[in-house]
Design a protein around this motif. Structure first.
Motif, PDB file in Angstrom:
ATOM      1  N   THR A   7      -6.368  23.719  62.058  1.00  0.00           N
ATOM      2  CA  THR A   7      -5.633  24.719  62.836  1.00  0.00           C
ATOM      3  C   THR A   7      -4.167  24.749  62.435  1.00  0.00           C
ATOM      4  O   THR A   7      -3.557  25.818  62.320  1.00  0.00           O
ATOM      5  N   LEU A   8      -3.606  23.569  62.219  1.00  0.00           N
ATOM      6  CA  LEU A   8      -2.201  23.448  61.815  1.00  0.00           C
ATOM      7  C   LEU A   8      -1.952  24.186  60.499  1.00  0.00           C
ATOM      8  O   LEU A   8      -0.958  24.900  60.342  1.00  0.00           O
ATOM      9  N   LYS A   9      -2.851  24.030  59.556  1.00  0.00           N
ATOM     10  CA  LYS A   9      -2.716  24.676  58.245  1.00  0.00           C
ATOM     11  C   LYS A   9      -2.702  26.191  58.389  1.00  0.00           C
ATOM     12  O   LYS A   9      -1.898  26.883  57.755  1.00  0.00           O
ATOM     13  N   LYS A  10      -3.578  26.719  59.235  1.00  0.00           N
ATOM     14  CA  LYS A  10      -3.641  28.166  59.428  1.00  0.00           C
ATOM     15  C   LYS A  10      -2.431  28.687  60.190  1.00  0.00           C
ATOM     16  O   LYS A  10      -1.881  29.741  59.854  1.00  0.00           O
ATOM     17  N   THR A  11      -1.999  27.941  61.200  1.00  0.00           N
ATOM     18  CA  THR A  11      -0.890  28.381  62.041  1.00  0.00           C
ATOM     19  C   THR A  11       0.403  28.509  61.249  1.00  0.00           C
ATOM     20  O   THR A  11       1.141  29.499  61.367  1.00  0.00           O
ATOM     21  N   TYR A  12       0.704  27.497  60.435  1.00  0.00           N
ATOM     22  CA  TYR A  12       1.967  27.486  59.686  1.00  0.00           C
ATOM     23  C   TYR A  12       1.824  28.014  58.256  1.00  0.00           C
ATOM     24  O   TYR A  12       2.798  28.029  57.513  1.00  0.00           O
ATOM     25  N   LYS A  13       0.592  28.420  57.900  1.00  0.00           N
ATOM     26  CA  LYS A  13       0.330  28.968  56.561  1.00  0.00           C
ATOM     27  C   LYS A  13       0.711  27.983  55.449  1.00  0.00           C
ATOM     28  O   LYS A  13       1.323  28.350  54.434  1.00  0.00           O
ATOM     29  N   PHE A  14       0.386  26.724  55.655  1.00  0.00           N
ATOM     30  CA  PHE A  14       0.611  25.710  54.637  1.00  0.00           C
ATOM     31  C   PHE A  14      -0.408  25.850  53.519  1.00  0.00           C
ATOM     32  O   PHE A  14      -1.541  26.289  53.744  1.00  0.00           O
ATOM     33  N   THR A  15      -0.016  25.462  52.310  1.00  0.00           N
ATOM     34  CA  THR A  15      -0.970  25.413  51.203  1.00  0.00           C
ATOM     35  C   THR A  15      -1.983  24.305  51.445  1.00  0.00           C
ATOM     36  O   THR A  15      -3.173  24.470  51.186  1.00  0.00           O
ATOM     37  N   ARG A  16      -1.505  23.174  51.931  1.00  0.00           N
ATOM     38  CA  ARG A  16      -2.379  22.079  52.331  1.00  0.00           C
ATOM     39  C   ARG A  16      -1.658  21.202  53.344  1.00  0.00           C
ATOM     40  O   ARG A  16      -0.424  21.256  53.469  1.00  0.00           O
ATOM     41  N   VAL A  17      -2.422  20.401  54.055  1.00  0.00           N
ATOM     42  CA  VAL A  17      -1.875  19.524  55.092  1.00  0.00           C
ATOM     43  C   VAL A  17      -2.307  18.093  54.805  1.00  0.00           C
ATOM     44  O   VAL A  17      -3.471  17.830  54.506  1.00  0.00           O
ATOM     45  N   LEU A  18      -1.361  17.175  54.910  1.00  0.00           N
ATOM     46  CA  LEU A  18      -1.649  15.762  54.733  1.00  0.00           C
ATOM     47  C   LEU A  18      -1.548  15.037  56.064  1.00  0.00           C
ATOM     48  O   LEU A  18      -0.692  15.370  56.898  1.00  0.00           O
ATOM     49  N   PHE A  19      -2.428  14.072  56.263  1.00  0.00           N
ATOM     50  CA  PHE A  19      -2.221  13.143  57.371  1.00  0.00           C
ATOM     51  C   PHE A  19      -1.336  12.036  56.821  1.00  0.00           C
ATOM     52  O   PHE A  19      -1.756  11.227  56.005  1.00  0.00           O
ATOM     53  N   TRP A  20      -0.085  12.012  57.253  1.00  0.00           N
ATOM     54  CA  TRP A  20       0.916  11.101  56.695  1.00  0.00           C
ATOM     55  C   TRP A  20       0.749   9.676  57.227  1.00  0.00           C
ATOM     56  O   TRP A  20       0.957   8.713  56.502  1.00  0.00           O
ATOM     57  N   GLY A  21       0.388   9.550  58.512  1.00  0.00           N
ATOM     58  CA  GLY A  21       0.195   8.212  59.056  1.00  0.00           C
ATOM     59  C   GLY A  21       0.534   8.115  60.531  1.00  0.00           C
ATOM     60  O   GLY A  21       0.517   9.110  61.268  1.00  0.00           O
ATOM     61  N   LYS A  22       0.894   6.910  60.930  1.00  0.00           N
ATOM     62  CA  LYS A  22       1.131   6.632  62.348  1.00  0.00           C
ATOM     63  C   LYS A  22       2.269   5.626  62.486  1.00  0.00           C
ATOM     64  O   LYS A  22       2.280   4.581  61.823  1.00  0.00           O
ATOM     65  N   ILE A  23       3.227   5.935  63.341  1.00  0.00           N
ATOM     66  CA  ILE A  23       4.316   5.008  63.647  1.00  0.00           C
ATOM     67  C   ILE A  23       4.072   4.459  65.047  1.00  0.00           C
ATOM     68  O   ILE A  23       3.950   5.212  66.019  1.00  0.00           O
ATOM     69  N   LEU A  24       3.996   3.151  65.117  1.00  0.00           N
ATOM     70  CA  LEU A  24       3.612   2.483  66.350  1.00  0.00           C
ATOM     71  C   LEU A  24       4.785   2.380  67.308  1.00  0.00           C
ATOM     72  O   LEU A  24       5.892   1.964  66.929  1.00  0.00           O
ATOM     73  N   GLY A  25       4.547   2.757  68.569  1.00  0.00           N
ATOM     74  CA  GLY A  25       5.571   2.660  69.595  1.00  0.00           C
ATOM     75  C   GLY A  25       5.168   1.678  70.682  1.00  0.00           C
ATOM     76  O   GLY A  25       4.006   1.288  70.778  1.00  0.00           O
ATOM     77  N   LEU A  26       6.118   1.285  71.495  1.00  0.00           N
ATOM     78  CA  LEU A  26       5.841   0.322  72.554  1.00  0.00           C
ATOM     79  C   LEU A  26       4.950   0.918  73.641  1.00  0.00           C
ATOM     80  O   LEU A  26       4.110   0.227  74.219  1.00  0.00           O
ATOM     81  N   GLU A  27       5.124   2.205  73.913  1.00  0.00           N
ATOM     82  CA  GLU A  27       4.337   2.864  74.958  1.00  0.00           C
ATOM     83  C   GLU A  27       3.292   3.812  74.371  1.00  0.00           C
ATOM     84  O   GLU A  27       2.169   3.871  74.864  1.00  0.00           O
ATOM     85  N   HIS A  28       3.673   4.568  73.342  1.00  0.00           N
ATOM     86  CA  HIS A  28       2.761   5.505  72.688  1.00  0.00           C
ATOM     87  C   HIS A  28       3.021   5.475  71.191  1.00  0.00           C
ATOM     88  O   HIS A  28       4.101   5.101  70.739  1.00  0.00           O
ATOM     89  N   ASP A  29       2.015   5.877  70.420  1.00  0.00           N
ATOM     90  CA  ASP A  29       2.144   5.952  68.967  1.00  0.00           C
ATOM     91  C   ASP A  29       2.379   7.393  68.544  1.00  0.00           C
ATOM     92  O   ASP A  29       1.906   8.333  69.192  1.00  0.00           O
ATOM     93  N   TYR A  30       3.115   7.553  67.454  1.00  0.00           N
ATOM     94  CA  TYR A  30       3.359   8.873  66.883  1.00  0.00           C
ATOM     95  C   TYR A  30       2.436   9.082  65.686  1.00  0.00           C
ATOM     96  O   TYR A  30       2.465   8.304  64.732  1.00  0.00           O
ATOM     97  N   PHE A  31       1.632  10.129  65.727  1.00  0.00           N
ATOM     98  CA  PHE A  31       0.811  10.515  64.584  1.00  0.00           C
ATOM     99  C   PHE A  31       1.597  11.572  63.800  1.00  0.00           C
ATOM    100  O   PHE A  31       2.129  12.512  64.393  1.00  0.00           O
ATOM    101  N   ILE A  32       1.669  11.398  62.486  1.00  0.00           N
ATOM    102  CA  ILE A  32       2.499  12.267  61.653  1.00  0.00           C
ATOM    103  C   ILE A  32       1.633  13.054  60.680  1.00  0.00           C
ATOM    104  O   ILE A  32       0.757  12.499  60.013  1.00  0.00           O
ATOM    105  N   ALA A  33       1.895  14.351  60.590  1.00  0.00           N
ATOM    106  CA  ALA A  33       1.250  15.216  59.603  1.00  0.00           C
ATOM    107  C   ALA A  33       2.336  15.859  58.754  1.00  0.00           C
ATOM    108  O   ALA A  33       3.474  16.040  59.201  1.00  0.00           O
TER     109      ALA A  33
END
Length: 269
Positions: free
Chosen positions: A34-60
């Motif tokens: 959905t992200l690829k279609k919404t922003y009209k990206f050529t492709r989308v990568l799952f970059w990773g995850k940064i761990l937080g004390l309360e919640h984690d951030y997922f990065i694309a």
């Protein structure tokens, strides 16, 4: 890690602790399309995850026609709802380096602050919210340790950097040498990729190699999966894992860590 081969590639780095739950994988497979279609990206990568004390951030990371310049980073707390990260500037990097210390909280609106004396000996307080800190951290990790195999991308005469559709992968012997892996970031004028065979090409050899990174020994190169998968781990940004299956175009990297640079590395080697 390309979203189109997410589950397959996650299995290649599972031995390094880079794992996601079944629910997270399922959510990412849907939301990244959905992200690829919404922003009209050529492709989308799952970059990773940064761990937080309360919640984690997922990065694309979304990429456009120019793989190096046309990039947008986004974050999510639930793998479904994505938000654009702010643009990173030199002044923002400086602010974050002064104000933000320690672990991420896991709240984008959380404000990090630091009080100190200015050169004029007056007390100043620097404040920066965690969303901006997250943007700077992702940017710095990409600048320092994003890696691709030599020849996986080419620079066209018009300056566009794009995927090399003819790239068939490094050979087994090439994959054993750090000189055949390059930083996928703007060249800094250090040693360029010059293959031992002398088969140099300006279209393929325009990036800095990682074998002369300072400090020496900041990369760990191993072969896993019965010797079939080449795995590079950064000791500067602990949690960055690059993978490549020799003799195939399959490669990528993922970061899963606390988002803190290992500045003590020179004293550990």
């Amino acid at each position: 890690m390309d979203s189109s081969s997410l589950c397959r590639d996650l299995d290649l780095v599972a031995g390094n602790g880079c794992i996601l739950t079944v629910e997270q994988r399922a959510a990412l497979q849907v939301s990244l399309v959905t992200l690829k279609k919404t922003y009209k990206f050529t492709r989308v990568l799952f970059w990773g995850k940064i761990l937080g004390l309360e919640h984690d951030y997922f990065i694309a990371q979304g990429r456009g026609e120019h793989e190096m310049k046309d990039r947008k980073n986004l974050y999510s707390l639930n793998c479904m709802d994505w938000f654009l990260l702010p643009t990173v500037t030199d002044s923002l990097i400086e602010e974050v380096s002064v104000a933000a210390k320690g672990r991420f909280k896991g709240d984008p609106s959380y404000v990090h602050d630091h009080s100190g004396r200015s050169p004029e000996e007056t007390m100043e307080t620097t404040k920066v919210d965690e969303e901006k800190r997250l943007a700077v951290t992702v940017h710095c990790i990409d600048e320092d340790v994003s890696v691709v195999p030599r020849g996986a991308f080419i620079k066209r005469p018009n300056g566009l950097v794009q995927i090399n559709r003819c790239f068939g992968g490094l050979s087994d012997s090439e994959a054993h040498r750090l000189e055949n892996f390059v930083h996928f970031s703007k060249p800094k004028g250090f040693k360029k990729s010059i293959p031992a065979t002398g088969n140099w090409s300006p279209a393929a050899d325009f990036l800095d190699t990682i074998d002369d990174d300072i400090p020496k020994g900041s990369w760990s190169l191993q072969f896993e999966g019965a010797g079939k998968v080449c795995v590079l781990r950064s000791l500067l940004w602990l949690g960055l894992t690059f993978y490549h299956v020799p003799m195939t175009p399959q490669h990528g990297y993922i970061y899963i860590g606390d988002g803190i640079k290992n500045i003590d590395l020179p004293f550990m080697l």
